[in-house]
Design a protein around this motif. Structure first.
Motif, PDB file in Angstrom:
ATOM      1  N   ILE A  42       0.664  -1.480  -0.106  1.00 49.33           N
ATOM      2  CA  ILE A  42      -0.534  -0.055  -0.024  1.00 49.33           C
ATOM      3  C   ILE A  42       0.796   1.037   0.091  1.00 49.33           C
ATOM      4  CG2 ILE A  42      -1.813   1.380   0.993  1.00 49.33           C
ATOM      5  CD1 ILE A  42      -2.848  -1.375   0.146  1.00 49.33           C
ATOM      6  N   TYR A  44       0.714   5.869  -0.165  1.00 46.88           N
ATOM      7  CA  TYR A  44       0.518   6.566   0.095  1.00 46.88           C
ATOM      8  C   TYR A  44       1.134   7.390   0.680  1.00 46.88           C
ATOM      9  CZ  TYR A  44       0.602   5.805   5.021  1.00 46.88           C
ATOM     10  OH  TYR A  44       0.975   5.521   6.572  1.00 46.88           O
ATOM     11  N   LEU A  67      -0.411   8.314  -7.187  1.00 45.67           N
ATOM     12  CA  LEU A  67      -0.590   8.787  -6.499  1.00 45.67           C
ATOM     13  C   LEU A  67      -1.003  10.316  -7.375  1.00 45.67           C
ATOM     14  CD1 LEU A  67       1.245   8.306  -3.408  1.00 45.67           C
ATOM     15  CD2 LEU A  67      -0.929   7.000  -3.526  1.00 45.67           C
ATOM     16  N   ASN A  71      -3.322  11.399   1.423  1.00 50.08           N
ATOM     17  CA  ASN A  71      -3.958  10.398   2.137  1.00 50.08           C
ATOM     18  C   ASN A  71      -3.929  11.399   3.331  1.00 50.08           C
ATOM     19  OD1 ASN A  71      -5.588   9.012   3.899  1.00 50.08           O
ATOM     20  ND2 ASN A  71      -5.533   7.216   1.984  1.00 50.08           N
ATOM     21  N   PRO A  75      -4.155   4.588   5.451  1.00 53.14           N
ATOM     22  CA  PRO A  75      -5.811   4.566   4.797  1.00 53.14           C
ATOM     23  C   PRO A  75      -5.359   2.370   5.024  1.00 53.14           C
ATOM     24  CG  PRO A  75      -3.889   4.018   2.681  1.00 53.14           C
ATOM     25  CD  PRO A  75      -3.318   4.813   4.116  1.00 53.14           C
ATOM     26  N   GLN A  79      -9.696  -0.637   1.636  1.00 54.81           N
ATOM     27  CA  GLN A  79      -9.172   0.683   1.665  1.00 54.81           C
ATOM     28  C   GLN A  79     -10.151   0.654   0.067  1.00 54.81           C
ATOM     29  OE1 GLN A  79      -8.507   4.566   3.839  1.00 54.81           O
ATOM     30  NE2 GLN A  79      -8.729   5.073   1.703  1.00 54.81           N
ATOM     31  N   THR A  81      -9.639   2.090  -3.470  1.00 59.90           N
ATOM     32  CA  THR A  81      -8.058   3.724  -3.869  1.00 59.90           C
ATOM     33  C   THR A  81      -9.489   4.887  -4.809  1.00 59.90           C
ATOM     34  OG1 THR A  81      -8.172   2.215  -6.630  1.00 59.90           O
ATOM     35  CG2 THR A  81      -6.815   2.033  -4.093  1.00 59.90           C
ATOM     36  N   ASP A  84      -5.567   8.139  -3.745  1.00 59.42           N
ATOM     37  CA  ASP A  84      -4.882   8.952  -2.904  1.00 59.42           C
ATOM     38  C   ASP A  84      -3.755   7.586  -1.860  1.00 59.42           C
ATOM     39  OD1 ASP A  84      -7.067   6.972  -1.931  1.00 59.42           O
ATOM     40  OD2 ASP A  84      -7.868   8.417  -0.460  1.00 59.42           O
ATOM     41  N   MET A  85      -4.058   6.406  -3.041  1.00 58.70           N
ATOM     42  CA  MET A  85      -3.327   5.516  -2.885  1.00 58.70           C
ATOM     43  C   MET A  85      -2.542   3.857  -3.580  1.00 58.70           C
ATOM     44  SD  MET A  85      -5.652   3.287  -0.036  1.00 58.70           S
ATOM     45  CE  MET A  85      -5.000   1.189  -0.142  1.00 58.70           C
ATOM     46  N   VAL A  86      -2.574   3.348  -3.434  1.00 57.68           N
ATOM     47  CA  VAL A  86      -2.225   2.534  -4.841  1.00 57.68           C
ATOM     48  C   VAL A  86      -1.354   1.580  -3.403  1.00 57.68           C
ATOM     49  CG1 VAL A  86      -0.346   1.875  -6.818  1.00 57.68           C
ATOM     50  CG2 VAL A  86      -1.326   4.342  -6.456  1.00 57.68           C
ATOM     51  N   LYS A  87      -2.896   0.082  -3.822  1.00 58.75           N
ATOM     52  CA  LYS A  87      -2.685  -0.924  -4.259  1.00 58.75           C
ATOM     53  C   LYS A  87      -1.760  -2.183  -5.095  1.00 58.75           C
ATOM     54  CE  LYS A  87      -6.963  -1.169  -2.522  1.00 58.75           C
ATOM     55  NZ  LYS A  87      -8.347  -2.091  -2.510  1.00 58.75           N
TER      56      LYS A  87
END
Length: 130
Positions: A42, A44, A67, A71, A75, A79, A81, A84-87
């Motif tokens: 994750i 962020y 991004l 965030n 996070p 959650q 996306t 505001d975040m990269v999974k």
């Protein structure tokens, strides 16, 4: 009586044949592949929105996401996306990540490549800071 015995014998043959076919079908089922032992990175940031338009994220030199907003807090792993975040879901192991910070369409900073271990079934948080 012979007719009844013959009839029972025929019925038992049919039943045996059906049971044999059922066992054959069950035994021929493909084995399910073992579940992949994955983890999740994750990425962020809590940098001020004025400090970047975008931050490009790379894992093993491959672009994996961008991004576009900070965030407010760390996070949750699952959650949704919203930029505001990269999974990034990958098999457990060791990876190298890097990132590039853009403002006004120009690269202004970067996080040089660094190693990170990804444990099985866990979320590994990477907070991009100054």
């Amino acid at each position: 009586m012979k007719k009844i015995l013959k009839s029972c014998h025929s019925a038992s043959k049919v039943f045996g044949l059906m049971l044999g076919l059922q066992l054959l079908v069950i035994s021929c089922k493909k084995d399910e592949p073992a579940p992949r032992e994955e983890g999740r990175f994750i990425f962020y940031t809590q940098l001020d929105r004025k400090e970047f338009d975008a931050i490009d994220i790379y894992v093993n030199k491959k672009f994996v996401g961008k991004l576009v907003s900070p965030n407010a807090k760390r996070p949750d792993c699952n959650q949704a996306t919203l930029g505001d975040m990269v999974k990034v879901d990958l098999p457990a192991g060791e990876y190298h990540w890097s990132a590039k910070q853009f403002l006004g369409g120009k690269e202004i900073d970067e996080w040089y490549e660094r190693p990170e271990k990804l444990p099985v079934g866990e979320c590994e948080y990477i907070k991009l800071t100054d």
